[in-house]
Scaffold this motif. Structure first.
Motif, PDB file in Angstrom:
ATOM      1  N   ARG A 262      47.056  29.743 -24.611  1.00 51.65           N
ATOM      2  CA  ARG A 262      45.905  29.890 -23.717  1.00 51.65           C
ATOM      3  C   ARG A 262      44.852  28.823 -24.003  1.00 51.65           C
ATOM      4  O   ARG A 262      44.227  28.289 -23.073  1.00 51.65           O
ATOM      5  CB  ARG A 262      45.300  31.288 -23.879  1.00 51.65           C
ATOM      6  N   MET A 263      44.653  28.509 -25.283  1.00 49.62           N
ATOM      7  CA  MET A 263      43.676  27.480 -25.638  1.00 49.62           C
ATOM      8  C   MET A 263      44.105  26.127 -25.081  1.00 49.62           C
ATOM      9  O   MET A 263      43.309  25.412 -24.471  1.00 49.62           O
ATOM     10  CB  MET A 263      43.525  27.395 -27.152  1.00 49.62           C
ATOM     11  N   PHE A 264      45.381  25.767 -25.277  1.00 52.49           N
ATOM     12  CA  PHE A 264      45.876  24.486 -24.772  1.00 52.49           C
ATOM     13  C   PHE A 264      45.797  24.413 -23.248  1.00 52.49           C
ATOM     14  O   PHE A 264      45.623  23.334 -22.679  1.00 52.49           O
ATOM     15  CB  PHE A 264      47.320  24.255 -25.224  1.00 52.49           C
ATOM     16  N   ALA A 265      45.946  25.555 -22.583  1.00 53.48           N
ATOM     17  CA  ALA A 265      45.957  25.574 -21.123  1.00 53.48           C
ATOM     18  C   ALA A 265      44.567  25.435 -20.516  1.00 53.48           C
ATOM     19  O   ALA A 265      44.449  25.146 -19.309  1.00 53.48           O
ATOM     20  CB  ALA A 265      46.608  26.865 -20.619  1.00 53.48           C
ATOM     21  N   GLN A 266      43.518  25.621 -21.297  1.00 55.53           N
ATOM     22  CA  GLN A 266      42.165  25.482 -20.772  1.00 55.53           C
ATOM     23  C   GLN A 266      41.931  24.043 -20.314  1.00 55.53           C
ATOM     24  O   GLN A 266      42.329  23.093 -20.982  1.00 55.53           O
ATOM     25  CB  GLN A 266      41.137  25.864 -21.836  1.00 55.53           C
ATOM     26  N   ALA A 267      41.280  23.893 -19.194  1.00 52.50           N
ATOM     27  CA  ALA A 267      41.069  22.567 -18.620  1.00 52.50           C
ATOM     28  C   ALA A 267      40.322  21.637 -19.575  1.00 52.50           C
ATOM     29  O   ALA A 267      40.655  20.459 -19.709  1.00 52.50           O
ATOM     30  CB  ALA A 267      40.311  22.683 -17.301  1.00 52.50           C
ATOM     31  N   ASP A 268      39.303  22.176 -20.269  1.00 54.11           N
ATOM     32  CA  ASP A 268      38.526  21.352 -21.185  1.00 54.11           C
ATOM     33  C   ASP A 268      39.378  20.863 -22.354  1.00 54.11           C
ATOM     34  O   ASP A 268      39.304  19.699 -22.746  1.00 54.11           O
ATOM     35  CB  ASP A 268      37.319  22.123 -21.723  1.00 54.11           C
ATOM     36  N   THR A 269      40.209  21.755 -22.899  1.00 53.48           N
ATOM     37  CA  THR A 269      41.077  21.378 -24.008  1.00 53.48           C
ATOM     38  C   THR A 269      42.113  20.364 -23.553  1.00 53.48           C
ATOM     39  O   THR A 269      42.384  19.370 -24.241  1.00 53.48           O
ATOM     40  CB  THR A 269      41.785  22.617 -24.594  1.00 53.48           C
ATOM     41  N   ARG A 270      42.703  20.608 -22.403  1.00 50.17           N
ATOM     42  CA  ARG A 270      43.719  19.699 -21.874  1.00 50.17           C
ATOM     43  C   ARG A 270      43.154  18.294 -21.704  1.00 50.17           C
ATOM     44  O   ARG A 270      43.758  17.308 -22.115  1.00 50.17           O
ATOM     45  CB  ARG A 270      44.243  20.231 -20.544  1.00 50.17           C
ATOM     46  N   ARG A 271      41.986  18.202 -21.080  1.00 45.79           N
ATOM     47  CA  ARG A 271      41.366  16.903 -20.849  1.00 45.79           C
ATOM     48  C   ARG A 271      41.077  16.196 -22.168  1.00 45.79           C
ATOM     49  O   ARG A 271      41.340  15.008 -22.332  1.00 45.79           O
ATOM     50  CB  ARG A 271      40.065  17.077 -20.064  1.00 45.79           C
ATOM     51  N   MET A 272      40.533  16.928 -23.126  1.00 45.97           N
ATOM     52  CA  MET A 272      40.158  16.348 -24.395  1.00 45.97           C
ATOM     53  C   MET A 272      41.368  15.869 -25.188  1.00 45.97           C
ATOM     54  O   MET A 272      41.404  14.745 -25.697  1.00 45.97           O
ATOM     55  CB  MET A 272      39.365  17.366 -25.216  1.00 45.97           C
ATOM     56  N   VAL A 273      42.414  16.711 -25.285  1.00 44.05           N
ATOM     57  CA  VAL A 273      43.593  16.353 -26.072  1.00 44.05           C
ATOM     58  C   VAL A 273      44.321  15.160 -25.467  1.00 44.05           C
ATOM     59  O   VAL A 273      44.690  14.210 -26.176  1.00 44.05           O
ATOM     60  CB  VAL A 273      44.546  17.558 -26.197  1.00 44.05           C
ATOM     61  N   LEU A 274      44.541  15.179 -24.158  1.00 44.18           N
ATOM     62  CA  LEU A 274      45.274  14.083 -23.524  1.00 44.18           C
ATOM     63  C   LEU A 274      44.491  12.770 -23.590  1.00 44.18           C
ATOM     64  O   LEU A 274      45.083  11.698 -23.799  1.00 44.18           O
ATOM     65  CB  LEU A 274      45.589  14.437 -22.073  1.00 44.18           C
ATOM     66  N   ALA A 275      43.173  12.844 -23.449  1.00 43.00           N
ATOM     67  CA  ALA A 275      42.368  11.627 -23.539  1.00 43.00           C
ATOM     68  C   ALA A 275      42.403  11.055 -24.948  1.00 43.00           C
ATOM     69  O   ALA A 275      42.531   9.844 -25.144  1.00 43.00           O
ATOM     70  CB  ALA A 275      40.934  11.919 -23.114  1.00 43.00           C
ATOM     71  N   HIS A 276      42.304  11.927 -25.932  1.00 41.74           N
ATOM     72  CA  HIS A 276      42.344  11.474 -27.323  1.00 41.74           C
ATOM     73  C   HIS A 276      43.728  10.943 -27.680  1.00 41.74           C
ATOM     74  O   HIS A 276      43.860   9.927 -28.371  1.00 41.74           O
ATOM     75  CB  HIS A 276      41.955  12.617 -28.252  1.00 41.74           C
ATOM     76  N   LEU A 277      44.747  11.606 -27.190  1.00 36.16           N
ATOM     77  CA  LEU A 277      46.117  11.183 -27.480  1.00 36.16           C
ATOM     78  C   LEU A 277      46.385   9.778 -26.950  1.00 36.16           C
ATOM     79  O   LEU A 277      47.134   9.006 -27.567  1.00 36.16           O
ATOM     80  CB  LEU A 277      47.104  12.174 -26.859  1.00 36.16           C
ATOM     81  N   ALA A 278      45.765   9.420 -25.840  1.00 37.21           N
ATOM     82  CA  ALA A 278      46.032   8.127 -25.219  1.00 37.21           C
ATOM     83  C   ALA A 278      45.628   6.958 -26.107  1.00 37.21           C
ATOM     84  O   ALA A 278      46.224   5.880 -26.038  1.00 37.21           O
ATOM     85  CB  ALA A 278      45.300   8.042 -23.875  1.00 37.21           C
ATOM     86  N   HIS A 279      44.608   7.165 -26.969  1.00 38.55           N
ATOM     87  CA  HIS A 279      44.180   6.045 -27.814  1.00 38.55           C
ATOM     88  C   HIS A 279      44.241   6.366 -29.305  1.00 38.55           C
ATOM     89  O   HIS A 279      44.100   5.462 -30.129  1.00 38.55           O
ATOM     90  CB  HIS A 279      42.745   5.634 -27.451  1.00 38.55           C
ATOM     91  N   GLY A 280      44.479   7.636 -29.663  1.00 41.20           N
ATOM     92  CA  GLY A 280      44.428   8.010 -31.072  1.00 41.20           C
ATOM     93  C   GLY A 280      45.754   8.396 -31.685  1.00 41.20           C
ATOM     94  O   GLY A 280      45.796   9.003 -32.752  1.00 41.20           O
ATOM     95  N   ARG A 281      46.861   8.014 -31.013  1.00 38.36           N
ATOM     96  CA  ARG A 281      48.176   8.456 -31.481  1.00 38.36           C
ATOM     97  C   ARG A 281      48.489   7.975 -32.893  1.00 38.36           C
ATOM     98  O   ARG A 281      49.073   8.716 -33.689  1.00 38.36           O
ATOM     99  CB  ARG A 281      49.255   7.981 -30.505  1.00 38.36           C
ATOM    100  N   GLU A 282      48.118   6.745 -33.226  1.00 34.04           N
ATOM    101  CA  GLU A 282      48.422   6.224 -34.559  1.00 34.04           C
ATOM    102  C   GLU A 282      47.680   7.008 -35.638  1.00 34.04           C
ATOM    103  O   GLU A 282      48.206   7.232 -36.725  1.00 34.04           O
ATOM    104  CB  GLU A 282      48.077   4.731 -34.644  1.00 34.04           C
ATOM    105  N   GLU A 283      46.449   7.399 -35.342  1.00 35.41           N
ATOM    106  CA  GLU A 283      45.685   8.211 -36.292  1.00 35.41           C
ATOM    107  C   GLU A 283      46.366   9.568 -36.482  1.00 35.41           C
ATOM    108  O   GLU A 283      46.466  10.081 -37.599  1.00 35.41           O
ATOM    109  CB  GLU A 283      44.259   8.389 -35.797  1.00 35.41           C
ATOM    110  N   TRP A 284      46.836  10.173 -35.399  1.00 34.45           N
ATOM    111  CA  TRP A 284      47.526  11.456 -35.492  1.00 34.45           C
ATOM    112  C   TRP A 284      48.814  11.325 -36.294  1.00 34.45           C
ATOM    113  O   TRP A 284      49.133  12.173 -37.119  1.00 34.45           O
ATOM    114  CB  TRP A 284      47.838  11.983 -34.090  1.00 34.45           C
TER     115      TRP A 284
END
Length: 318
Positions: A262-284
């Motif tokens: 449910r947390m991942f499905a929230q629009a705010d969480t989705r937007r934040m995670v996907l945006a961060h993933l686009a440029h922060g994958r190496e850090e992850w």
């Protein structure tokens, strides 16, 4: 108040923009990046929760940019974990001349800072009120992030750091940010680090963000892996009982998995995670293996966490 921001990424520019509305804020950047920033930054901060009273904040940020430190009452260090070592030779000599506040995701920041700064010369925090990504295109710098109502954290008060903490709290709250204090900020950072460091593995395994949100088996495996990470934190001597999400992870895995989905499905969480993933994958990716190596060092079994390793190392999806 005069504030110096070290780190011209999503967090540094977002906090810098918000702070600049009521403080004299300067951004420290390397020469090529400095030239980009002087042309202005297009800012768009989505307010978590939405609604007509939660319209996005947007505008063009024209920061004061320097390539060498300037005098400031507060210095906010927001570079990511992978690049912190690059700025420490510049930041460490500022101790005693400014209140040093390190705000970044980190597995063991105290150990990294030990060779550079005495513990009483800096304070720790976390910029959890903002998360998102960059929209740089054609040489223009843009930030698209989510602004949450709460989430900025600072360590609890101690006599040696009271003045620095008072300075930081005053600057942040005057800018409209909400500050919460943590008794064990370094321990809180380690537990939080687990969430970002693990997420890449389940996402790659699922093959798509929305697929992970509804895959109860995948989410249950994620819960089991997070429990392994918490065990590593305890092996490090961190008292995790009062640091979320560690207490929640003691619930049955199937129940926690429902909440996680449910947390991942929230629009705010989705937007934040996907945006961060686009440029922060190496850090992850680096964080994933940092936690795994710590588990091996302390002899903590991590079979579920380790099962993601081939995918995280290769970066492929299936």
């Amino acid at each position: 108040m005069r504030i110096l921001i070290v780190g011209a990424g999503v967090i540094g520019l977002s906090y810098g923009w918000l702070l600049s509305r009521c403080h004299e804020t300067t951004v420290l950047a390397r020469p090529p990046r400095a030239e980009q920033l002087r042309a202005g930054v297009q800012m768009r901060l989505h307010r978590a929760g939405g609604g007509h009273r939660r319209q996005p904040l947007f505008g063009r940020y024209l920061p004061e940019v320097v390539t060498a430190p300037v005098d400031a009452e507060l210095t906010l260090v927001t570079v990511d974990r992978l690049h912190l070592h690059e700025v420490l030779p510049t930041v460490a000599p500022l101790a005693g001349r400014t209140s040093l506040l390190f705000m970044l995701n980190h597995w063991d920041i105290v150990t990294q800072l030990r060779e550079w700064l005495p513990r009483e010369d800096y304070v720790l925090g976390f910029p959890g009120q903002i998360g998102g990504g960059r929209t740089d295109a054609g040489g223009d710098v843009g930030i698209e992030a989510t602004l949450y109502r709460h989430g900025t954290r600072l360590e609890a008060d101690t006599p040696a750091k009271r003045a620095a903490l008072d300075t930081a709290v005053s600057a942040l709250t005057t800018a409209g940010l909400s500050v919460r204090r943590e008794r064990d900020m370094a321990g809180w950072l380690a537990v939080h680090y687990l969430q970002q460091s693990l997420t890449l593995g389940p996402l790659l395994e699922a093959g798509a963000y929305d697929r992970l949100c509804t895959d109860r088996d995948a989410l249950r495996r994620m819960v089991l892996a997070l429990r392994e990470g918490v065990a590593v934190c305890r092996a490090r001597g961190i008292v995790t009982g009062g640091i979320q999400p560690a207490p929640l992870l003691r619930l049955p895995a199937r129940i926690v998995a429902v909440g996680l989905g449910r947390m991942f499905a929230q629009a705010d969480t989705r937007r934040m995670v996907l945006a961060h993933l686009a440029h922060g994958r190496e850090e992850w990716r680096a964080g994933f293996f940092e936690v795994l190596e710590a588990g091996e060092h302390f002899g903590v079994p991590m079979p579920v966490w380790d099962s993601y390793a081939p995918l995280v190392a290769g970066g492929s999806t299936r």
